[in-house]
Design a protein around this motif. Structure first.
Motif, PDB file in Angstrom:
ATOM      1  N   HIS A 185       0.834  -1.211   0.000  1.00 27.45           N
ATOM      2  CA  HIS A 185       0.000   0.000   0.000  1.00 27.45           C
ATOM      3  C   HIS A 185       0.868   1.260   0.000  1.00 27.45           C
ATOM      4  O   HIS A 185       0.607   2.211  -0.751  1.00 27.45           O
ATOM      5  CB  HIS A 185      -0.928   0.003   1.221  1.00 27.45           C
ATOM      6  N   ARG A 186       1.911   1.277   0.823  1.00 27.24           N
ATOM      7  CA  ARG A 186       2.802   2.451   0.866  1.00 27.24           C
ATOM      8  C   ARG A 186       3.459   2.675  -0.492  1.00 27.24           C
ATOM      9  O   ARG A 186       3.612   3.818  -0.949  1.00 27.24           O
ATOM     10  CB  ARG A 186       3.875   2.281   1.942  1.00 27.24           C
ATOM     11  N   ALA A 187       3.854   1.577  -1.136  1.00 28.86           N
ATOM     12  CA  ALA A 187       4.503   1.698  -2.444  1.00 28.86           C
ATOM     13  C   ALA A 187       3.545   2.315  -3.461  1.00 28.86           C
ATOM     14  O   ALA A 187       3.944   3.161  -4.270  1.00 28.86           O
ATOM     15  CB  ALA A 187       4.974   0.324  -2.918  1.00 28.86           C
ATOM     16  N   MET A 188       2.268   1.900  -3.423  1.00 33.18           N
ATOM     17  CA  MET A 188       1.289   2.458  -4.355  1.00 33.18           C
ATOM     18  C   MET A 188       0.995   3.924  -4.020  1.00 33.18           C
ATOM     19  O   MET A 188       0.893   4.770  -4.916  1.00 33.18           O
ATOM     20  CB  MET A 188      -0.002   1.641  -4.316  1.00 33.18           C
ATOM     21  N   ALA A 189       0.853   4.219  -2.727  1.00 30.64           N
ATOM     22  CA  ALA A 189       0.556   5.595  -2.309  1.00 30.64           C
ATOM     23  C   ALA A 189       1.718   6.528  -2.651  1.00 30.64           C
ATOM     24  O   ALA A 189       1.510   7.678  -3.060  1.00 30.64           O
ATOM     25  CB  ALA A 189       0.248   5.635  -0.817  1.00 30.64           C
ATOM     26  N   ASN A 190       2.944   6.028  -2.501  1.00 27.12           N
ATOM     27  CA  ASN A 190       4.134   6.839  -2.797  1.00 27.12           C
ATOM     28  C   ASN A 190       4.536   6.762  -4.270  1.00 27.12           C
ATOM     29  O   ASN A 190       5.478   7.438  -4.694  1.00 27.12           O
ATOM     30  CB  ASN A 190       5.311   6.383  -1.931  1.00 27.12           C
ATOM     31  N   ARG A 191       3.874   5.874  -5.013  1.00 26.31           N
ATOM     32  CA  ARG A 191       4.141   5.689  -6.446  1.00 26.31           C
ATOM     33  C   ARG A 191       5.609   5.354  -6.694  1.00 26.31           C
ATOM     34  O   ARG A 191       6.239   5.883  -7.617  1.00 26.31           O
ATOM     35  CB  ARG A 191       3.731   6.931  -7.238  1.00 26.31           C
ATOM     36  N   ASN A 192       6.122   4.431  -5.882  1.00 31.21           N
ATOM     37  CA  ASN A 192       7.552   4.132  -6.006  1.00 31.21           C
ATOM     38  C   ASN A 192       7.870   2.734  -5.490  1.00 31.21           C
ATOM     39  O   ASN A 192       7.538   2.388  -4.348  1.00 31.21           O
ATOM     40  CB  ASN A 192       8.370   5.159  -5.224  1.00 31.21           C
ATOM     41  N   ILE A 193       8.484   1.925  -6.347  1.00 33.16           N
ATOM     42  CA  ILE A 193       9.101   0.656  -5.939  1.00 33.16           C
ATOM     43  C   ILE A 193      10.544   0.726  -6.426  1.00 33.16           C
ATOM     44  O   ILE A 193      10.814   0.534  -7.617  1.00 33.16           O
ATOM     45  CB  ILE A 193       8.390  -0.571  -6.536  1.00 33.16           C
ATOM     46  N   PRO A 194      11.488   1.041  -5.561  1.00 31.05           N
ATOM     47  CA  PRO A 194      12.882   1.172  -5.999  1.00 31.05           C
ATOM     48  C   PRO A 194      13.436  -0.162  -6.501  1.00 31.05           C
ATOM     49  O   PRO A 194      13.219  -1.209  -5.881  1.00 31.05           O
ATOM     50  CB  PRO A 194      13.616   1.629  -4.729  1.00 31.05           C
ATOM     51  N   TYR A 195      14.108  -0.109  -7.612  1.00 33.52           N
ATOM     52  CA  TYR A 195      14.818  -1.280  -8.136  1.00 33.52           C
ATOM     53  C   TYR A 195      15.801  -1.754  -7.066  1.00 33.52           C
ATOM     54  O   TYR A 195      16.553  -0.962  -6.498  1.00 33.52           O
ATOM     55  CB  TYR A 195      15.547  -0.853  -9.414  1.00 33.52           C
ATOM     56  N   PHE A 196      15.800  -3.033  -6.790  1.00 33.26           N
ATOM     57  CA  PHE A 196      16.586  -3.542  -5.661  1.00 33.26           C
ATOM     58  C   PHE A 196      18.076  -3.276  -5.829  1.00 33.26           C
ATOM     59  O   PHE A 196      18.776  -2.990  -4.860  1.00 33.26           O
ATOM     60  CB  PHE A 196      16.344  -5.051  -5.502  1.00 33.26           C
ATOM     61  N   TRP A 197      18.582  -3.354  -7.052  1.00 33.69           N
ATOM     62  CA  TRP A 197      20.023  -3.252  -7.267  1.00 33.69           C
ATOM     63  C   TRP A 197      20.495  -1.819  -7.483  1.00 33.69           C
ATOM     64  O   TRP A 197      21.686  -1.552  -7.458  1.00 33.69           O
ATOM     65  CB  TRP A 197      20.438  -4.144  -8.441  1.00 33.69           C
ATOM     66  N   ASN A 198      19.546  -0.908  -7.692  1.00 31.91           N
ATOM     67  CA  ASN A 198      19.877   0.510  -7.820  1.00 31.91           C
ATOM     68  C   ASN A 198      18.615   1.301  -7.480  1.00 31.91           C
ATOM     69  O   ASN A 198      17.739   1.486  -8.325  1.00 31.91           O
ATOM     70  CB  ASN A 198      20.349   0.845  -9.236  1.00 31.91           C
ATOM     71  N   LYS A 199      18.539   1.766  -6.248  1.00 29.04           N
ATOM     72  CA  LYS A 199      17.295   2.358  -5.754  1.00 29.04           C
ATOM     73  C   LYS A 199      16.935   3.681  -6.416  1.00 29.04           C
ATOM     74  O   LYS A 199      15.839   4.206  -6.202  1.00 29.04           O
ATOM     75  CB  LYS A 199      17.376   2.542  -4.238  1.00 29.04           C
ATOM     76  N   GLN A 200      17.828   4.215  -7.231  1.00 29.05           N
ATOM     77  CA  GLN A 200      17.502   5.447  -7.945  1.00 29.05           C
ATOM     78  C   GLN A 200      16.502   5.202  -9.077  1.00 29.05           C
ATOM     79  O   GLN A 200      15.894   6.145  -9.590  1.00 29.05           O
ATOM     80  CB  GLN A 200      18.767   6.091  -8.505  1.00 29.05           C
ATOM     81  N   TYR A 201      16.354   3.940  -9.444  1.00 32.84           N
ATOM     82  CA  TYR A 201      15.421   3.595 -10.520  1.00 32.84           C
ATOM     83  C   TYR A 201      14.106   3.127  -9.931  1.00 32.84           C
ATOM     84  O   TYR A 201      14.059   2.200  -9.117  1.00 32.84           O
ATOM     85  CB  TYR A 201      16.026   2.508 -11.409  1.00 32.84           C
ATOM     86  N   ASN A 202      13.004   3.770 -10.313  1.00 37.34           N
ATOM     87  CA  ASN A 202      11.668   3.436  -9.835  1.00 37.34           C
ATOM     88  C   ASN A 202      11.008   2.481 -10.829  1.00 37.34           C
ATOM     89  O   ASN A 202      10.726   2.850 -11.973  1.00 37.34           O
ATOM     90  CB  ASN A 202      10.845   4.719  -9.676  1.00 37.34           C
ATOM     91  N   LEU A 203      10.733   1.260 -10.395  1.00 40.99           N
ATOM     92  CA  LEU A 203      10.181   0.252 -11.296  1.00 40.99           C
ATOM     93  C   LEU A 203       8.811   0.626 -11.838  1.00 40.99           C
ATOM     94  O   LEU A 203       8.418   0.167 -12.917  1.00 40.99           O
ATOM     95  CB  LEU A 203      10.096  -1.100 -10.579  1.00 40.99           C
ATOM     96  N   GLU A 255       7.658   3.813 -12.375  1.00 50.36           N
ATOM     97  CA  GLU A 255       7.601   5.205 -12.803  1.00 50.36           C
ATOM     98  C   GLU A 255       6.779   5.378 -14.082  1.00 50.36           C
ATOM     99  O   GLU A 255       6.253   6.464 -14.356  1.00 50.36           O
ATOM    100  CB  GLU A 255       9.003   5.771 -13.012  1.00 50.36           C
ATOM    101  N   GLY A 256       6.639   4.321 -14.851  1.00 48.71           N
ATOM    102  CA  GLY A 256       5.889   4.412 -16.094  1.00 48.71           C
ATOM    103  C   GLY A 256       4.401   4.135 -15.953  1.00 48.71           C
ATOM    104  O   GLY A 256       3.657   4.221 -16.941  1.00 48.71           O
ATOM    105  N   VAL A 257       3.954   3.798 -14.744  1.00 47.57           N
ATOM    106  CA  VAL A 257       2.529   3.509 -14.524  1.00 47.57           C
ATOM    107  C   VAL A 257       1.797   4.819 -14.241  1.00 47.57           C
ATOM    108  O   VAL A 257       2.247   5.626 -13.423  1.00 47.57           O
ATOM    109  CB  VAL A 257       2.336   2.525 -13.351  1.00 47.57           C
ATOM    110  N   ALA A 258       0.666   5.016 -14.888  1.00 46.47           N
ATOM    111  CA  ALA A 258      -0.097   6.257 -14.725  1.00 46.47           C
ATOM    112  C   ALA A 258      -0.467   6.486 -13.264  1.00 46.47           C
ATOM    113  O   ALA A 258      -0.837   5.541 -12.553  1.00 46.47           O
ATOM    114  CB  ALA A 258      -1.354   6.214 -15.585  1.00 46.47           C
ATOM    115  N   SER A 259      -0.368   7.735 -12.822  1.00 48.08           N
ATOM    116  CA  SER A 259      -0.607   8.056 -11.414  1.00 48.08           C
ATOM    117  C   SER A 259      -2.034   7.730 -10.980  1.00 48.08           C
ATOM    118  O   SER A 259      -2.264   7.325  -9.830  1.00 48.08           O
ATOM    119  CB  SER A 259      -0.312   9.535 -11.153  1.00 48.08           C
TER     120      SER A 259
END
Length: 406
Positions: free
Chosen positions: A329-347, A349-353
């Motif tokens: 739920h937090r990931a959906m609310a924050n619109r962010n699932i950091p890539y495990f191997w490089n957290k600067q990449y949001n898995l 980010e391409g999903v409509a808000s």
């Protein structure tokens, strides 16, 4: 995407998990008096693979894939020379497949006619140089040995790979993928025709093979007249020595404690079981934009953040389920699932808000239910589809339905 070998985070499944449960192990009259017992019963009825299904699907997969892989070696000299490994991947291999074992993923590892190791003294002189590109991708710059392929032995075979580079000596994924798909199509052409499709027989039963493409992968859609359906994703991959990781300091190191096996069997089982419940929740709620890999990534982050709590994954299934629902739920609310191997990449980010907001609202309603232990039976409405829930009501509310049937 550049992904290190993460399966050490999830050990091999037990034989019971891998080969499914027998129908007789599902109770006719389950005793459901708390969230743990509800989850256990839903797992047996709606999540666990059936033993008979596993045997059937695996046999068909093994027969058809083996024939196709054999044909691929016959139709292409480069593939025959440099295809080093065909290894299972995805949720089925990880023991995280739910409901039916009707999807298989195979990574087809292709070699290159060069040394894949890095030149320790002058990295830029390596036969292949890894250059960072964005946060989850790399560019592959081909060195002098690759550029000199026309003057080396086995040119008639190696010229296939030579065509994959551009004028700046970068290996192009599009050309590599196009070549791989051409090998698959040529391999399929060796089978009997059935209209515009191909026909393969297993145990005297004919199966039709159709295909579709997505990115670098090609999907085999296998069906027969009885309604049997199975998808097999074939994905070409290049394997690099682990010593070439990380690409930059932005990436996580692969440490010795990545092996979840060091935490014990119960940890592995509880990790996987909770992940299966979250996948079932995702499916039942129509959260189609959340790939299984994204869910698995959330669990990897939980493992890392709970490192100081060695008994965390020994908690009861209900507690782990609640924790991971709230994490999702937090990931959906924050619109962010950091890539495990490089957290600067949001898995995501391409999903409509607005889609992510809709998912967050659904999950918030479930979180409110989970915060009240007396409402545990309502969780079934979120884990099951509408049809599944209607079929499950007599098991969930046996007294109510007994009264109606008098």
């Amino acid at each position: 995407m550049f992904i290190p070998h993460t399966r050490r985070l999830i050990d091999a499944v037990t034989m019971h998990e891998a080969q499914g449960v027998h129908i007789e192990s599902v109770p006719d009259n389950p005793v459901i008096n708390n969230l743990d017992s509800l989850l256990a019963d839903i797992y047996l009825r709606f999540i666990a693979l059936r033993a008979d299904d596993f045997k059937l699907y695996y046999k068909i997969f093994d027969s058809i894939f083996s024939a196709i892989h054999r044909n691929m070696k016959e139709v292409d000299p480069y593939f025959n020379r440099y295809s080093s490994t065909a290894q299972p991947a995805g949720s089925h291999y990880d023991g995280l497949r739910i409901k039916k074992p009707d999807e298989f993923d195979m990574d087809i590892v292709i070699g290159l006619p060069i040394n894949m190791k890095e030149d320790r003294f002058i990295p830029s002189n390596s036969d292949i140089v890894l250059e960072p590109s964005n946060y989850a991708y790399v560019k592959l710059k081909m060195g002098k040995q690759f550029q000199n392929l026309p003057n080396r032995d086995e040119w008639e075979i190696n010229k296939t790979a030579y065509k994959w580079k551009d004028e700046n000596n970068y290996l192009l994924r599009s050309k590599f993928s196009d070549w791989f798909k051409s090998v698959v199509y040529r391999a399929l052409n060796k089978f009997e025709c059935y209209g515009n499709y191909r026909l393969v027989t297993v145990d005297n039963v004919p199966y039709v093979i159709r295909t579709s493409e997505s990115g670098p992968a090609i999907t085999l859609k296998i069906t027969n007249i009885t309604g049997f359906k199975m998808d097999v994703d074939l994905v070409p991959a290049l394997r690099f020595p682990e010593e070439r990781w990380p690409v930059t300091s932005d990436y996580r190191d692969i440490t010795a404690d990545c092996s979840v096996g060091s935490y014990g069997w119960m940890v592995v089982y509880n990790f996987k079981q909770t992940l299966r419940f979250i996948k079932k929740l995702r499916d039942a709620q129509g959260m189609d934009e959340i790939a299984s890999y994204y869910i698995k990534t959330l669990f990897f982050w939980e493992v890392v953040e709970r490192k100081s709590e060695p008994r965390f994954w020994n908690k009861p299934p209900s507690e782990l389920f609640i924790i991971m629902v709230k994490r999702l739920h937090r990931a959906m609310a924050n619109r962010n699932i950091p890539y495990f191997w490089n957290k600067q990449y949001n898995l995501i980010e391409g999903v409509a808000s607005n889609i992510l907001a809709g998912y967050a609202n659904k999950l918030q309603r479930l979180v409110n239910i989970l915060d009240d232990p007396t409402k545990y039976k309502m969780v079934a409405e979120y884990l099951l589809t509408d049809d599944e829930y209607e079929a499950y009501k007599p098991k969930l509310y046996p007294r109510q339905f007994a009264i109606y049937n008098i």
